[in-house]
Design a protein around this motif. Structure first.
Motif, short mmCIF file in Angstrom:
data_model
loop_
_atom_site.label_atom_id
_atom_site.label_comp_id
_atom_site.label_asym_id
_atom_site.label_seq_id
_atom_site.Cartn_x
_atom_site.Cartn_y
_atom_site.Cartn_z
N THR A 158 -10.90 -8.17 -3.77
CA THR A 158 -12.50 -7.98 -3.64
C THR A 158 -12.70 -8.51 -1.95
OG1 THR A 158 -12.12 -10.56 -4.11
CG2 THR A 158 -13.05 -8.94 -6.00
N HIS A 159 -11.32 -8.69 -1.12
CA HIS A 159 -11.54 -9.13 0.20
C HIS A 159 -12.47 -8.10 0.96
CE1 HIS A 159 -10.80 -10.64 4.08
NE2 HIS A 159 -10.29 -11.97 3.45
N PRO A 160 -13.52 -8.38 1.75
CA PRO A 160 -14.21 -7.39 2.46
C PRO A 160 -13.44 -6.76 3.61
CG PRO A 160 -14.95 -9.71 2.86
CD PRO A 160 -13.92 -9.93 1.80
N ALA A 161 -12.50 -7.48 3.88
CA ALA A 161 -11.86 -6.90 5.09
C ALA A 161 -11.16 -5.33 4.78
CB ALA A 161 -10.56 -7.63 5.65
N ARG A 162 -10.94 -5.30 3.58
CA ARG A 162 -10.45 -3.97 3.00
C ARG A 162 -11.07 -3.01 3.33
NH1 ARG A 162 -7.31 -3.79 -2.46
NH2 ARG A 162 -5.75 -5.55 -2.44
N SER A 163 -12.52 -3.02 3.51
CA SER A 163 -13.30 -1.93 3.73
C SER A 163 -13.03 -1.45 5.25
CB SER A 163 -14.52 -1.97 3.42
OG SER A 163 -15.00 -3.17 4.14
N GLU A 164 -12.61 -2.27 6.02
CA GLU A 164 -12.19 -1.90 7.32
C GLU A 164 -11.46 -0.81 7.53
OE1 GLU A 164 -11.77 -5.11 10.03
OE2 GLU A 164 -13.83 -6.36 8.89
N PHE A 165 -10.28 -0.84 6.58
CA PHE A 165 -9.22 0.13 6.64
C PHE A 165 -9.77 1.32 5.69
CE2 PHE A 165 -7.15 -4.00 7.34
CZ PHE A 165 -6.43 -3.76 8.51
N ASP A 166 -9.93 2.36 6.35
CA ASP A 166 -10.38 3.75 5.45
C ASP A 166 -9.06 4.17 4.82
OD1 ASP A 166 -13.25 3.80 6.00
OD2 ASP A 166 -12.73 3.98 8.02
N THR A 167 -9.11 3.78 3.68
CA THR A 167 -7.68 3.96 3.12
C THR A 167 -7.41 5.38 2.32
OG1 THR A 167 -7.50 1.48 2.63
CG2 THR A 167 -5.88 2.89 1.57
N MET A 168 -6.41 6.12 2.40
CA MET A 168 -6.23 7.17 1.78
C MET A 168 -5.31 6.89 0.47
SD MET A 168 -5.96 10.17 4.47
CE MET A 168 -5.05 9.74 6.02
N PHE A 169 -5.96 6.89 -0.61
CA PHE A 169 -4.81 6.77 -1.84
C PHE A 169 -4.31 7.97 -2.19
CE2 PHE A 169 -8.14 3.56 -1.65
CZ PHE A 169 -7.32 2.53 -1.94
N ILE A 170 -3.00 7.81 -2.79
CA ILE A 170 -2.41 9.05 -3.37
C ILE A 170 -2.44 8.68 -4.98
CG2 ILE A 170 -1.29 9.73 -1.17
CD1 ILE A 170 1.32 8.67 -2.71
N GLU A 171 -2.08 9.65 -5.87
CA GLU A 171 -1.65 9.90 -7.23
C GLU A 171 -0.57 8.90 -7.70
OE1 GLU A 171 -3.04 12.25 -9.96
OE2 GLU A 171 -4.78 11.93 -8.47
N PRO A 172 -0.79 7.69 -8.33
CA PRO A 172 0.46 6.99 -8.65
C PRO A 172 1.44 7.82 -9.07
CG PRO A 172 -1.66 5.96 -9.87
CD PRO A 172 -2.01 7.53 -9.18
N PHE A 173 2.85 7.48 -8.83
CA PHE A 173 3.88 8.14 -9.09
C PHE A 173 4.48 7.66 -10.23
CE2 PHE A 173 5.86 5.21 -6.68
CZ PHE A 173 5.25 5.06 -5.36
N SER A 174 4.06 6.85 -11.06
CA SER A 174 4.83 6.18 -12.22
C SER A 174 3.91 5.45 -12.82
CB SER A 174 6.10 5.59 -11.73
OG SER A 174 5.74 4.07 -11.98
N VAL A 175 4.12 5.30 -14.32
CA VAL A 175 3.11 4.46 -15.07
C VAL A 175 3.02 3.24 -14.55
CG1 VAL A 175 3.07 5.87 -17.09
CG2 VAL A 175 4.89 4.12 -16.82
N GLU A 176 3.94 2.31 -13.74
CA GLU A 176 3.82 1.12 -13.43
C GLU A 176 2.60 0.83 -12.46
OE1 GLU A 176 7.06 -0.25 -11.12
OE2 GLU A 176 8.24 1.25 -12.19
N HIS A 177 2.18 1.92 -11.70
CA HIS A 177 1.06 1.86 -10.72
C HIS A 177 -0.09 2.02 -11.40
CE1 HIS A 177 4.04 0.89 -7.63
NE2 HIS A 177 4.80 2.04 -8.27
#
Ligand code: PHE
Length: 346
Positions: A158-177
């Motif tokens: 929930t940390h607000p600082a996360r929104s400063e990094f415009d993050t590119m997510f990728i599809e999880p590569f295993s069920v662990e994620h």
């Protein structure tokens, strides 16, 4: 017809023959030889004129001999013509082959050799400077997990600082994620955690690499760029050590006439935090990166006891440094692969 008349005809045939042969020998090219050939075939040519005069020779034997002499000369001239044309064809063919051939030595010129891109050059120089200051070089993965990129760096979900990094997510590569937990690292700071988890203090490390942010390219931003991270973990490390390293680095990399300054700032993973600038040739200050004392929560996430060890970290953009060093107007120019631009830095 008297034998003198026959002798006279023989001399005329010989004169016509040698004139024709020397013209053929001296012709400059195949076209000139062909022209001689067609001139000789003309009714009014010397040999043809002599041939049409044969009827006037009364003596049958003498006429036959004269006819033979003319024919032999005509055949000899014809052979010379054919041979000369064949010679010219060979010469012309050889010239054509030479002209169409590919000269492979052309590509071995030393000017055509490759060299490093300016960002690679800057990265290698930075590594050299830090190695000279006693640091080791480490690397981490470009595809990271939420844990290393954020959580372990004191940025919970929930940390607000996360929104400063415009993050590119990728599809999880295993069920662990779970969804949105695998990403392209937004900075080189996750490598701090990986180094702390695997090395024993004292740690003096720099970690260069490629980072990714969902940014629109403009003169000073690219969605893919490069950072170099620094991490020092030892006993009794203070903010003064951090300031000293930043200043030594500035002078070693940019030159003795350059100086650095620190301004108070905020990062979740350092406390206190600062931003550092360097003074340019023209007197302007330019912002290079962030730094600070490693937050105790980050030390713990890396498996290091904050009561025994302290440390500092810094991170800055390499592309921007290369841009400043070479006075490049627009950072995008470094990535359009225009050889006219790139060759300036060979
Ligand atoms: N990771 C920070 C950024 O990308 C820079 C930084 C590194 C700040 C280390 C403090 C310590 O902006």
């Amino acid at each position: 017809m008297s034998s003198e008349a026959t002798f006279d005809l023989g001399a005329q045939v010989e004169a016509a023959r040698s004139l024709a042969l020397s013209a053929i020998a001296n012709a400059p090219d195949a076209a000139a030889v062909s022209k001689i050939g067609s001139d000789l075939a003309n009714k009014k040519s010397a040999l043809n004129t002599l041939r049409s005069g044969l009827g006037k020779i009364q003596d049958q034997e003498a006429r036959k001999m004269a006819g033979q002499l003319i024919n032999e000369s005509a055949q000899e001239i014809d052979r010379a013509l054919q041979q000369r044309i064949a010679e010219f064809l060979i010469i012309e063919r050889a010239a054509q082959v030479a002209g169409e051939g590919i000269d492979l030595t052309e590509f071995v010129s030393p000017n055509r050799r490759g060299y490093s891109h300016i960002v690679t050059q800057a990265m290698e120089r930075l590594e050299d400077v830090f190695i000279g200051l006693g640091f080791q070089v480490a690397e981490g993965p470009e595809v990271e997990t939420d844990f290393y990129n954020f959580e372990a760096l004191n940025m919970p979900r929930t940390h607000p600082a996360r929104s400063e990094f415009d993050t590119m997510f990728i599809e999880p590569f295993s069920v662990e994620h779970e969804a949105n937990t695998v990403l392209l690292r937004t900075h080189t700071s996750p490598v701090q955690i990986r180094v702390m988890q695997t090395w024993e203090p004292p740690i003096y490390a720099v970690m260069p690499g490629r980072v990714f942010r969902r940014d629109t390219p403009d003169a000073t931003h690219m969605p893919v760029f490069h950072q170099i991270e620094g991490l020092v973990i030892d006993r009794d490390i203070t903010f003064a050590h951090l300031a000293g390293i930043i200043e030594s680095f500035t002078k070693a990399f940019f030159g003795n006439e350059f100086t650095s300054r620190l301004r108070p700032s905020f990062f979740p993973f350092t406390e206190p935090s600062a931003e550092f600038d360097i003074k340019r040739h023209n007197g302007d200050w330019i912002e290079l990166g962030g730094c600070g004392m490693v937050h105790p929560n980050v030390l713990r996430a890396g498996g290091i006891d904050p009561d025994v060890f302290t440390g500092f970290a810094f991170g800055f953009g390499i592309d921007r440094m290369a841009k400043e060093r070479h006075n490049v107007e627009d950072i995008r120019e470094m990535y359009t692969n225009d050889l006219r631009f790139l060759r300036q830095f060979s």
